[in-house]
Scaffold this active site. Structure first.
Site, PDB file in Angstrom:
ATOM      1  N   CYS A  86       7.091 -10.808  -3.196  1.00 37.80           N
ATOM      2  CA  CYS A  86       7.996 -10.655  -4.340  1.00 37.80           C
ATOM      3  C   CYS A  86       9.349 -11.322  -4.059  1.00 37.80           C
ATOM      4  O   CYS A  86       9.402 -12.535  -3.952  1.00 37.80           O
ATOM      5  CB  CYS A  86       8.117  -9.173  -4.698  1.00 37.80           C
ATOM      6  SG  CYS A  86       8.725  -8.919  -6.378  1.00 37.80           S
ATOM      7  N   HIS A 194       2.417  -7.013  -4.878  1.00 39.87           N
ATOM      8  CA  HIS A 194       2.806  -6.160  -3.746  1.00 39.87           C
ATOM      9  C   HIS A 194       1.586  -5.539  -3.060  1.00 39.87           C
ATOM     10  O   HIS A 194       1.172  -4.432  -3.430  1.00 39.87           O
ATOM     11  CB  HIS A 194       3.688  -5.011  -4.250  1.00 39.87           C
ATOM     12  CG  HIS A 194       5.080  -5.421  -4.604  1.00 39.87           C
ATOM     13  ND1 HIS A 194       6.117  -5.383  -3.689  1.00 39.87           N
ATOM     14  CD2 HIS A 194       5.616  -5.859  -5.761  1.00 39.87           C
ATOM     15  CE1 HIS A 194       7.239  -5.781  -4.283  1.00 39.87           C
ATOM     16  NE2 HIS A 194       6.965  -6.088  -5.540  1.00 39.87           N
ATOM     17  N   GLU A 196       1.473  -4.093  -0.281  1.00 40.39           N
ATOM     18  CA  GLU A 196       1.854  -2.851   0.418  1.00 40.39           C
ATOM     19  C   GLU A 196       1.834  -1.646  -0.515  1.00 40.39           C
ATOM     20  O   GLU A 196       1.907  -0.506  -0.077  1.00 40.39           O
ATOM     21  CB  GLU A 196       3.225  -3.015   1.096  1.00 40.39           C
ATOM     22  CG  GLU A 196       4.450  -2.848   0.193  1.00 40.39           C
ATOM     23  CD  GLU A 196       4.774  -4.073  -0.653  1.00 40.39           C
ATOM     24  OE1 GLU A 196       3.903  -4.950  -0.829  1.00 40.39           O
ATOM     25  OE2 GLU A 196       5.926  -4.152  -1.154  1.00 40.39           O
TER      26      GLU A 196
END
EC number: 6.3.5.3
Lengths: 222, 76
Positions: A86, A194, A196
């Protein structure tokens, strides 16, 4: 295996990324403040999402010129894997580690939702846990995720297998629906989604976990 | 001395903000507005005698992303 998360003022995904790295490696990463320049002994560098320097001037522009980035660029040059997510992707393009630029979403809306991605190349360090052509779901949360580059650069990326992920359906106006790219050497990945945030069942989706497992597992056995 | 740096998107680079401004003008009833491009104006207060070369370096290294943007400097 020592990993590092670079922390800029305004980063807000740094701790999520640290949790992901620790979950997969069993060892907490080094949190490196943007004014520090020592990345010696680091085997994996993660540049987190968020709003470094408040996105002033352009997303990622200030962060890309901060002292630590010189060390990141040098480490990338030595072949150390660098993952930018990002705002981290924006920073890597601003720092010249990846080509192109991330512009305001074509809709002008901030987009925050899970999206389907197609894995375009499963031969990279970061994507070997996926099958080529596989569709995975990873959340996005960005205002400036509209990837643009000149047609020659886009052709070069496509021809060289450097498009790692593509949006299965267009979402932000990105040229050729590009969601993530790797550098020529294959050790730097920038992506807007993302991974994560798709690590554990509690997240509702674990498709992001294989990215960390593949990249970090490759280092552990190297 | 002062310098004004105008940063604009390169021709051909899609400008979503410009497009939105254009639509808003249309909504206000202004006819005949063609393509709209949005940019940035950055005013710098500089030590007297700052060289053109130094200002150019500021633009190249930080103020403009030359992948997608052009810049123009006006000294006051």
């Amino acid at each position: 295996m020592d990993s590092a998360v670079i922390v800029f003022p305004g980063s807000n995904c740094d701790r999520d990324l640290a949790v992901a790295l620790e979950t997969v490696t069993g060892k907490a990463p080094r949190m490196v403040w943007h004014r520090d320049t020592d990345l010696s002994g680091v085997d994996f560098i993660a540049v987190p999402g968020g709003f470094s320097y408040g996105d002033y001037l352009r997303s990622g522009a200030m962060a890309a010129r901060s002292p630590v980035m010189q060390a990141v660029v040098e480490a990338a040059g030595r072949g150390v894997p660098v993952l930018g997510i990002c705002n981290g992707f924006q920073i890597l393009t601003e720092a010249g580690l990846l080509p192109g630029a991330l512009m305001r979403n074509a809709s002008l809306h901030f987009l925050c939702k899970p999206v389907k991605l197609s894995v375009e190349n499963s031969q990279t360090l970061f994507t070997s846990g996926y099958q080529a052509g596989e569709t995975i779901t990873i959340p996005i949360a960005h205002h400036d995720g509209n990837y643009q580059a000149d047609p020659e650069t886009l052709d070069r990326l496509e021809g060289g297998g450097r498009v790692a992920f593509r949006y299965a359906t267009g979402c932000n106006g990105s040229a050729r629906d590009i969601a993530g790219i790797v550098n020529d050497a294959g050790n730097v990945l920038g992506m807007m989604p993302h991974p994560e945030r798709a690590l554990e069942p509690a997240h509702g989706n674990t498709d992001g976990r294989r990215l960390f497992e593949a990249a970090l597992g490759a280092l552990a056995t190297a | 001395m002062k310098a004004r740096v105008f940063v604009t998107l390169k021709p051909g680079v899609l400008d979503p903000q410009g497009k939105a401004i254009g639509h808003a003008l249309e909504g206000l009833g202004f006819a005949g507005v063609g393509d709209v491009r949005a940019g940035k104006l950055i005013e710098l207060e500089l030590a007297d005698g700052t060289s053109d070369e130094a200002i150019d370096q500021m633009c190249r290294q930080l103020l403009a992303n030359t992948v997608i943007e052009n810049y123009r400097v006006e000294k006051l």
